[in-house]
Design a protein around this motif. Sequence first.
Motif, mmCIF file in Angstrom:
data_model
loop_
_atom_site.group_PDB
_atom_site.id
_atom_site.type_symbol
_atom_site.label_atom_id
_atom_site.label_comp_id
_atom_site.label_asym_id
_atom_site.label_seq_id
_atom_site.Cartn_x
_atom_site.Cartn_y
_atom_site.Cartn_z
ATOM 1 N N ALA A 18 0.830 -1.209 0.000
ATOM 2 C CA ALA A 18 0.000 0.000 0.000
ATOM 3 C C ALA A 18 0.863 1.258 0.000
ATOM 4 N N GLU A 19 1.916 1.247 0.786
ATOM 5 C CA GLU A 19 2.811 2.412 0.860
ATOM 6 C C GLU A 19 3.488 2.677 -0.481
ATOM 7 N N ALA A 43 2.944 5.719 -3.330
ATOM 8 C CA ALA A 43 4.057 6.555 -3.778
ATOM 9 C C ALA A 43 4.136 6.587 -5.295
ATOM 10 N N GLN A 44 3.853 5.456 -5.920
ATOM 11 C CA GLN A 44 3.883 5.425 -7.382
ATOM 12 C C GLN A 44 2.753 6.266 -7.965
ATOM 13 N N VAL A 45 1.570 6.092 -7.434
ATOM 14 C CA VAL A 45 0.406 6.794 -7.980
ATOM 15 C C VAL A 45 0.486 8.297 -7.716
ATOM 16 N N ALA A 87 10.493 3.491 -8.915
ATOM 17 C CA ALA A 87 11.092 2.472 -8.051
ATOM 18 C C ALA A 87 10.064 1.928 -7.061
ATOM 19 N N ALA A 88 9.195 2.802 -6.580
ATOM 20 C CA ALA A 88 8.140 2.361 -5.668
ATOM 21 C C ALA A 88 7.179 1.423 -6.390
ATOM 22 N N GLY A 89 6.973 1.639 -7.659
ATOM 23 C CA GLY A 89 6.121 0.752 -8.452
ATOM 24 C C GLY A 89 6.708 -0.645 -8.529
#
Length: 57
Positions: free
Chosen positions: A16-17, A21-23, A29-31
């Motif tokens: 979820a975190e 961050a990606q969205v 990188a978070a993706g």
Amino acid sequence: MKELVDQINAEYAAFAENAAAQVEKGNKAAGARARKAALNIMKLMKDFRKVSVEASK
């Protein structure tokens, strides 16, 4: 089984975190981390299903 549920919850929190961050920030990188967490969640859910079926017998 409680340990497995705790692992699933921890992995979902990481997912979820990183997905947020990606969205929200466009963090590529978070993706990648979110996708990895999703795969781990899938594996843990399969394990949970096995344990749950065994417990109900």
